[in-house]
Write a protein that holds these residues in place. Structure first.
Motif, short mmCIF file in Angstrom:
data_model
loop_
_atom_site.label_atom_id
_atom_site.label_comp_id
_atom_site.label_asym_id
_atom_site.label_seq_id
_atom_site.Cartn_x
_atom_site.Cartn_y
_atom_site.Cartn_z
N PHE A 125 0.80 -1.23 0.00
CA PHE A 125 0.00 0.00 0.00
C PHE A 125 0.83 1.28 0.00
O PHE A 125 0.36 2.32 -0.47
CB PHE A 125 -0.96 0.00 1.19
CG PHE A 125 -2.03 -1.05 1.09
CD1 PHE A 125 -3.05 -0.94 0.16
CD2 PHE A 125 -2.00 -2.17 1.91
CE1 PHE A 125 -4.03 -1.90 0.06
CE2 PHE A 125 -2.98 -3.15 1.81
CZ PHE A 125 -3.99 -3.02 0.88
N LEU A 126 2.05 1.23 0.53
CA LEU A 126 2.88 2.43 0.56
C LEU A 126 4.16 2.28 -0.27
O LEU A 126 4.95 3.21 -0.35
CB LEU A 126 3.26 2.78 2.01
CG LEU A 126 2.11 3.15 2.95
CD1 LEU A 126 2.65 3.48 4.33
CD2 LEU A 126 1.29 4.31 2.40
N GLY A 127 4.34 1.10 -0.86
CA GLY A 127 5.51 0.90 -1.70
C GLY A 127 6.80 0.69 -0.92
O GLY A 127 7.89 0.82 -1.49
N HIS A 128 6.69 0.36 0.37
CA HIS A 128 7.89 0.09 1.15
C HIS A 128 8.46 -1.28 0.80
O HIS A 128 7.78 -2.10 0.19
CB HIS A 128 7.58 0.15 2.65
CG HIS A 128 7.22 1.51 3.14
ND1 HIS A 128 7.05 1.80 4.48
CD2 HIS A 128 7.01 2.68 2.48
CE1 HIS A 128 6.74 3.07 4.62
NE2 HIS A 128 6.70 3.63 3.42
N ARG A 129 9.70 -1.50 1.20
CA ARG A 129 10.33 -2.79 1.00
C ARG A 129 10.58 -3.46 2.34
O ARG A 129 10.95 -2.81 3.31
CB ARG A 129 11.67 -2.63 0.27
CG ARG A 129 11.54 -2.13 -1.16
CD ARG A 129 12.92 -2.04 -1.80
NE ARG A 129 12.83 -1.55 -3.17
CZ ARG A 129 13.89 -1.36 -3.95
NH1 ARG A 129 15.11 -1.58 -3.47
NH2 ARG A 129 13.72 -0.93 -5.19
N LEU A 130 10.37 -4.78 2.37
CA LEU A 130 10.71 -5.54 3.56
C LEU A 130 12.20 -5.85 3.54
O LEU A 130 12.71 -6.41 2.57
CB LEU A 130 9.92 -6.84 3.62
CG LEU A 130 8.45 -6.77 4.05
CD1 LEU A 130 7.85 -8.17 4.05
CD2 LEU A 130 8.30 -6.14 5.41
N THR A 131 12.90 -5.47 4.60
CA THR A 131 14.31 -5.80 4.70
C THR A 131 14.48 -7.18 5.33
O THR A 131 13.50 -7.78 5.81
CB THR A 131 15.05 -4.77 5.56
OG1 THR A 131 14.57 -4.88 6.92
CG2 THR A 131 14.79 -3.35 5.06
N ARG A 132 15.71 -7.66 5.33
CA ARG A 132 15.96 -8.95 5.97
C ARG A 132 15.62 -8.89 7.46
O ARG A 132 15.05 -9.84 8.01
CB ARG A 132 17.43 -9.33 5.78
CG ARG A 132 17.79 -10.68 6.39
CD ARG A 132 19.20 -11.09 6.02
NE ARG A 132 20.17 -10.09 6.47
CZ ARG A 132 21.49 -10.19 6.25
NH1 ARG A 132 21.96 -11.21 5.56
NH2 ARG A 132 22.30 -9.25 6.71
N LEU A 133 15.93 -7.75 8.09
CA LEU A 133 15.59 -7.60 9.51
C LEU A 133 14.08 -7.61 9.73
O LEU A 133 13.60 -8.14 10.74
CB LEU A 133 16.18 -6.30 10.06
CG LEU A 133 17.68 -6.30 10.36
CD1 LEU A 133 18.13 -4.93 10.86
CD2 LEU A 133 18.05 -7.37 11.38
N ASP A 134 13.32 -7.02 8.80
CA ASP A 134 11.86 -7.04 8.92
C ASP A 134 11.33 -8.47 8.91
O ASP A 134 10.46 -8.84 9.70
CB ASP A 134 11.22 -6.26 7.77
CG ASP A 134 11.39 -4.76 7.90
OD1 ASP A 134 11.43 -4.28 9.05
OD2 ASP A 134 11.51 -4.08 6.87
N VAL A 135 11.85 -9.28 7.99
CA VAL A 135 11.41 -10.68 7.88
C VAL A 135 11.78 -11.45 9.15
O VAL A 135 10.97 -12.21 9.69
CB VAL A 135 12.04 -11.34 6.64
CG1 VAL A 135 11.69 -12.82 6.60
CG2 VAL A 135 11.55 -10.65 5.36
N ILE A 136 13.01 -11.23 9.64
CA ILE A 136 13.42 -11.91 10.87
C ILE A 136 12.52 -11.48 12.03
O ILE A 136 12.09 -12.31 12.85
CB ILE A 136 14.90 -11.58 11.18
CG1 ILE A 136 15.82 -12.20 10.13
CG2 ILE A 136 15.28 -12.07 12.58
CD1 ILE A 136 17.27 -11.79 10.27
N ALA A 137 12.21 -10.18 12.10
CA ALA A 137 11.34 -9.68 13.17
C ALA A 137 9.98 -10.35 13.14
O ALA A 137 9.44 -10.74 14.19
CB ALA A 137 11.19 -8.16 13.04
N MET A 138 9.41 -10.50 11.95
CA MET A 138 8.11 -11.14 11.84
C MET A 138 8.17 -12.59 12.26
O MET A 138 7.29 -13.08 12.99
CB MET A 138 7.60 -11.02 10.40
CG MET A 138 7.21 -9.60 10.02
SD MET A 138 6.59 -9.50 8.32
CE MET A 138 6.34 -7.73 8.19
N LEU A 139 9.20 -13.31 11.83
CA LEU A 139 9.32 -14.72 12.18
C LEU A 139 9.48 -14.88 13.69
O LEU A 139 8.87 -15.76 14.30
CB LEU A 139 10.52 -15.34 11.46
CG LEU A 139 10.38 -15.49 9.94
CD1 LEU A 139 11.69 -16.00 9.33
CD2 LEU A 139 9.25 -16.45 9.60
N VAL A 140 10.29 -14.02 14.30
CA VAL A 140 10.51 -14.11 15.75
C VAL A 140 9.23 -13.80 16.51
O VAL A 140 8.81 -14.55 17.41
CB VAL A 140 11.65 -13.15 16.18
CG1 VAL A 140 11.74 -13.08 17.70
CG2 VAL A 140 12.97 -13.62 15.60
#
Length: 305
Positions: A125-140
């Motif tokens: 919706f805002l055109g942001h990108r998920l970083t590797r840290l974002d993905v790790i944060a979600m998994l954790v």
């Protein structure tokens, strides 16, 4: 002196505002359960929303901006109604139903994952990108939700899966609200006042017949003041007076632990080990996500005139 550092900042005042907001937010999980024991979900949404309208209206009146807020409703009426149907009407109905079906020690940590949902929704919706840290944060963090879900209530029965689903859906609705709010050009307090003002009559229809018992009204008034209204303004003031927003934002990490203490000592819930482990995962994930957001801002080019 740059514009950034010439603005009126007061770090001590910002810290007091921020801590006040966090401490008040720490009480609301307990307040939700106490209030829901006295009235239905729809009644609680109505009375809390009405309280918030009155509190925000009083603040605007004191600031001399209430007339401005009412005049601008002519051009912002539909926007305010749509926002109000999302928050408070839809969001708090879903959240309160989750609290009604779950122990507070379960619903509260799950609700804190809304920041991760916000990062996820910002991609399409805002055109942001998920970083590797974002993905790790979600998994954790979502691993923490899974851990908490394996717990039970005080009687040893499995947790209500519908309640868990509602708690997760509430994070989706709340994150969607803030995604839309990022495009709203209205003053934050005026916008919130207008949203609640137009949503409250809708909430009244759903809440009828009203429960006017003093115990029921007391809980709703507390939630309207310290979950929906006054605390929001305290947080805005903290952000206004600091030049280090990330430091103030980090205060939010102490809130779930204070909340668990209140849940234990006031509600009498026995805090399960799985709750503590799961909450640890969730807070760790949020900390990772906050670090990712900070690095993302630091990597953006500076705009110069």
């Amino acid at each position: 002196m740059s514009q950034e550092f010439s603005r009126n900042t007061n770090e001590s005042l910002a810290l007091r505002y921020g801590l006040s907001a966090v401490l008040l937010w720490s009480t609301v999980a307990t307040a939700f359960k106490l209030a829901l024991a006295q009235q239905s979900v729809s009644q609680l949404v109505f009375f809390a929303s009405l309280t918030s309208v009155l509190a925000l209206g009083a603040a605007l009146l004191w600031q001399g901006r209430l007339a401005e807020a009412m005049r601008s409703l002519r051009e912002n009426g539909w926007r305010a109604l749509c926002f109000g149907l999302l928050n408070p009407l839809l969001y708090y109905h879903i959240l309160f139903y989750a609290y009604d079906l779950l122990p507070a020690q379960v619903a509260q940590p799950i609700n804190y994952t809304w920041a991760l949902m916000l990062a996820f929704l910002a991609v399409p919706f805002l055109g942001h990108r998920l970083t590797r840290l974002d993905v790790i944060a979600m998994l954790v963090s979502y691993s923490g939700v899974v851990v908490i879900s394996f717990g039970g209530d005080d009687s040893g029965r499995p947790l209500n899966l519908i309640g868990i689903a509602l708690a997760l859906v509430s994070t989706l609705v709340w994150a969607a609200y803030w995604i839309l709010n990022s495009r709203d050009k209205r003053d934050p307090v005026i916008g919130l006042f207008q949203n609640f003002l137009l949503a409250t009559p809708c909430a009244a229809i759903l809440a009828w017949p009203l429960n006017l018992a003093p115990a029921a009204l007391g809980g709703a008034i507390y939630i309207g003041l310290f979950e929906m209204g006054v605390t929001f303004m305290l947080w805005l003031m903290a952000m206004k007076y600091t030049r280090h927003a990330s430091r103030i934002s980090n205060l939010i990490f102490i809130s779930p632990f204070i909340s668990l203490l209140l849940i234990h000592f006031i509600l009498g819930e026995k805090i399960h080990m799985l709750t503590l482990v799961g909450l640890g995962f969730i807070v760790a994930g949020l900390a990772i996500q906050a670090r990712s957001a900070k690095k993302g801002r630091a990597s953006e080019p500076l705009l110069t005139e």
